[in-house]
Design an enzyme around this catalytic site. Structure first.
Site, PDB file in Angstrom:
ATOM      1  N   ASP A  21     -13.409  -4.513 -21.417  1.00 49.60           N
ATOM      2  CA  ASP A  21     -11.990  -4.186 -21.357  1.00 49.60           C
ATOM      3  C   ASP A  21     -11.400  -4.540 -22.735  1.00 49.60           C
ATOM      4  O   ASP A  21     -11.108  -5.697 -23.001  1.00 49.60           O
ATOM      5  CB  ASP A  21     -11.308  -4.985 -20.248  1.00 49.60           C
ATOM      6  CG  ASP A  21      -9.806  -4.788 -20.192  1.00 49.60           C
ATOM      7  OD1 ASP A  21      -9.311  -3.805 -20.775  1.00 49.60           O
ATOM      8  OD2 ASP A  21      -9.124  -5.635 -19.593  1.00 49.60           O
TER       9      ASP A  21
ATOM     10  N   HIS B 296      -7.271   1.315 -26.084  1.00 50.11           N
ATOM     11  CA  HIS B 296      -6.785   0.192 -26.881  1.00 50.11           C
ATOM     12  C   HIS B 296      -7.927  -0.626 -27.479  1.00 50.11           C
ATOM     13  O   HIS B 296      -8.982  -0.814 -26.876  1.00 50.11           O
ATOM     14  CB  HIS B 296      -5.801  -0.682 -26.098  1.00 50.11           C
ATOM     15  CG  HIS B 296      -6.346  -1.508 -24.992  1.00 50.11           C
ATOM     16  ND1 HIS B 296      -6.896  -2.754 -25.199  1.00 50.11           N
ATOM     17  CD2 HIS B 296      -6.391  -1.307 -23.647  1.00 50.11           C
ATOM     18  CE1 HIS B 296      -7.254  -3.281 -24.039  1.00 50.11           C
ATOM     19  NE2 HIS B 296      -6.968  -2.427 -23.083  1.00 50.11           N
TER      20      HIS B 296
ATOM     21  N   HIS C 287     -11.766  -9.573 -17.485  1.00 49.57           N
ATOM     22  CA  HIS C 287     -11.176 -10.712 -18.204  1.00 49.57           C
ATOM     23  C   HIS C 287     -12.044 -11.960 -18.095  1.00 49.57           C
ATOM     24  O   HIS C 287     -11.548 -13.080 -18.030  1.00 49.57           O
ATOM     25  CB  HIS C 287      -9.735 -10.988 -17.757  1.00 49.57           C
ATOM     26  CG  HIS C 287      -8.757  -9.990 -18.287  1.00 49.57           C
ATOM     27  ND1 HIS C 287      -7.407 -10.239 -18.357  1.00 49.57           N
ATOM     28  CD2 HIS C 287      -8.934  -8.745 -18.803  1.00 49.57           C
ATOM     29  CE1 HIS C 287      -6.789  -9.179 -18.869  1.00 49.57           C
ATOM     30  NE2 HIS C 287      -7.704  -8.259 -19.140  1.00 49.57           N
TER      31      HIS C 287
ATOM     32  N   ASP D 172      -9.055   3.351 -19.796  1.00 51.47           N
ATOM     33  CA  ASP D 172      -9.063   1.898 -19.647  1.00 51.47           C
ATOM     34  C   ASP D 172     -10.050   1.539 -18.545  1.00 51.47           C
ATOM     35  O   ASP D 172     -10.625   2.422 -17.897  1.00 51.47           O
ATOM     36  CB  ASP D 172      -7.663   1.376 -19.312  1.00 51.47           C
ATOM     37  CG  ASP D 172      -7.394  -0.009 -19.890  1.00 51.47           C
ATOM     38  OD1 ASP D 172      -8.301  -0.865 -19.799  1.00 51.47           O
ATOM     39  OD2 ASP D 172      -6.292  -0.244 -20.404  1.00 51.47           O
TER      40      ASP D 172
ATOM     41  N   GLU E  18      -2.270  -3.766 -26.595  1.00 51.81           N
ATOM     42  CA  GLU E  18      -2.086  -3.352 -25.202  1.00 51.81           C
ATOM     43  C   GLU E  18      -2.046  -4.539 -24.265  1.00 51.81           C
ATOM     44  O   GLU E  18      -1.284  -4.552 -23.291  1.00 51.81           O
ATOM     45  CB  GLU E  18      -3.222  -2.401 -24.800  1.00 51.81           C
ATOM     46  CG  GLU E  18      -3.017  -1.705 -23.451  1.00 51.81           C
ATOM     47  CD  GLU E  18      -3.557  -2.493 -22.259  1.00 51.81           C
ATOM     48  OE1 GLU E  18      -3.310  -2.080 -21.108  1.00 51.81           O
ATOM     49  OE2 GLU E  18      -4.238  -3.540 -22.464  1.00 51.81           O
ATOM     50  N   GLU E  19      -2.851  -5.560 -24.557  1.00 50.93           N
ATOM     51  CA  GLU E  19      -2.974  -6.698 -23.643  1.00 50.93           C
ATOM     52  C   GLU E  19      -1.723  -7.567 -23.604  1.00 50.93           C
ATOM     53  O   GLU E  19      -1.618  -8.463 -22.760  1.00 50.93           O
ATOM     54  CB  GLU E  19      -4.187  -7.550 -24.027  1.00 50.93           C
ATOM     55  CG  GLU E  19      -5.530  -6.865 -23.845  1.00 50.93           C
ATOM     56  CD  GLU E  19      -5.928  -6.683 -22.388  1.00 50.93           C
ATOM     57  OE1 GLU E  19      -5.150  -7.087 -21.501  1.00 50.93           O
ATOM     58  OE2 GLU E  19      -7.018  -6.131 -22.140  1.00 50.93           O
TER      59      GLU E  19
END
Length: 343
Positions: free
Chosen positions: A176, A63, A317, A229, A206-207
């Site tokens: 990510d 992604h 994140h 991922d 995707e998130e």
């Protein structure tokens, strides 16, 4: 390792729904590697490298989007309020620089701050509090009139951080999942005799619920679907060893299951066998919470053999997401070996 490419991928902004800038970077890299290249209605970038006649079709998904924000309000003093797109730990948002993709006049650097008294005059209870997202604002350090002229509700905002090499790792924001696109492109670059028809999908949104992967899988209709991922290490101080998802420096992670999908066991076993034969470091992992594009691809059309292929990462994140170079190299090498004609 092509550090300059990884740096460009990580530092280019692209929140869910606004992936056009990062997609342009990937197009430049993919064009010489594939036979066809297209963008679907959702914004997924799909490149196809043809195989020999009758070869099975493999969809590799990575992604494009990163967690970020949209401007939700501009007040009379020119401060911006935000709506998040993707999951944040509010403890990691204090005093960050951000990039506002302004509608007029180009990007703007801003300061992400939480409302409240400065530390010198804050009350004790205020010092201990973790603010909610609604208490954060962006200060562009510009007159309110100029802010309102250049920025509008719906403009994207991303955290700003440079990718760096620290010790044996690469460190930065949005590894990510920009690292997945990097792994896929670099693996495809190494493949000379593909045993599959390879469709590489750089998916969107995707998130916020793996939204792009379903249409991509529906269109490609693969025999095998692989989602690349990041996954967690959970190996830092203060955490019990039994909660560890992966171990830093022990190779790419073959994710047996997460909260959204269970990987096809035959695929896991095939990747493991290739890794052992080629002496590529790998590890098996289980992620108790969180999922990837594999969950959506697995259930597209009448279902597909799917698996999640993971690059272990610390501090996901945040602006200091961290990946060991050994694990990154293993991810590239093993994917290339899987896609290549076997000896």
């Amino acid at each position: 390792m092509n550090f300059d490419l990884l740096k460009r991928l990580c530092e280019t902004p692209g929140v869910p729904g606004r992936e056009e800038a990062i997609r342009a970077v990937v197009i430049e890299e993919m064009r010489p590697l594939v036979d066809t290249l297209s963008i679907d209605a959702m914004g997924n970038l799909i490149g196809v490298k043809e195989g020999t006649g009758g070869a099975p079709r493999v969809l590799v998904a990575a992604h494009l989007d990163e967690i970020g924000f949209y401007v939700s309000h501009i007040d009379d003093r020119g401060f911006l309020r935000l709506q998040n797109v993707g999951g944040f730990d509010m403890r990691n948002l204090f005093s960050r620089r951000v990039l506002v993709q302004a509608s007029e006049g180009g990007d703007l650097t801003g300061l992400l701050q939480a409302g409240g008294r400065p530390i010198h005059i804050a009350r004790d209870e205020e010092k201990k509090k973790v603010p909610e997202l609604g208490e954060f604002f962006v200060d562009l350090c510009l007159p309110a009139e100029e802010v309102k002229k250049r920025v509008r509700v719906g403009d994207p905002v991303t955290l700003a951080a440079e990718l760096a090499e620290v010790g044996e790792c690469v460190v930065g924001k949005s590894l990510d999942n920009r690292v997945a696109g990097f792994v896929a492109v670099e693996a495809l670059r190494k493949v000379r005799r593909p045993r599959f028809e390879v469709a590489l999908a750089l998916t969107v949104q995707e998130e916020v619920g793996c939204r792009g992967a379903g249409p991509a899988a529906f269109a490609v209709e693969p025999d095998i679907a692989i989602a690349i991922d990041t996954t967690l290490y959970v190996d830092t101080p203060g955490l019990p060893q039994e909660e560890r998802v992966s171990v830093q420096g022990q190779g790419v992670a073959l994710t047996v299951l997460d909260s959204g999908s269970i990987s096809d066991r035959r695929l896991i076993d095939e990747f493991a066998a290739i890794a052992r034969r080629r002496k590529i470091p790998f590890q098996l992992s289980i992620l108790p919470r969180g999922t990837t594009d594999a969950a959506t691809m697995q259930r597209s059309r009448s279902g597909h053999r799917s698996m999640t292929y993971s690059i272990p990462t610390r501090y996901i994140h945040t602006t200091t997401e961290t990946i060991h170079k050994t694990d990154l190299a293993a991810a590239i090498d093993l994917l290339a070996a899987f896609l290549e004609t076997q000896p």
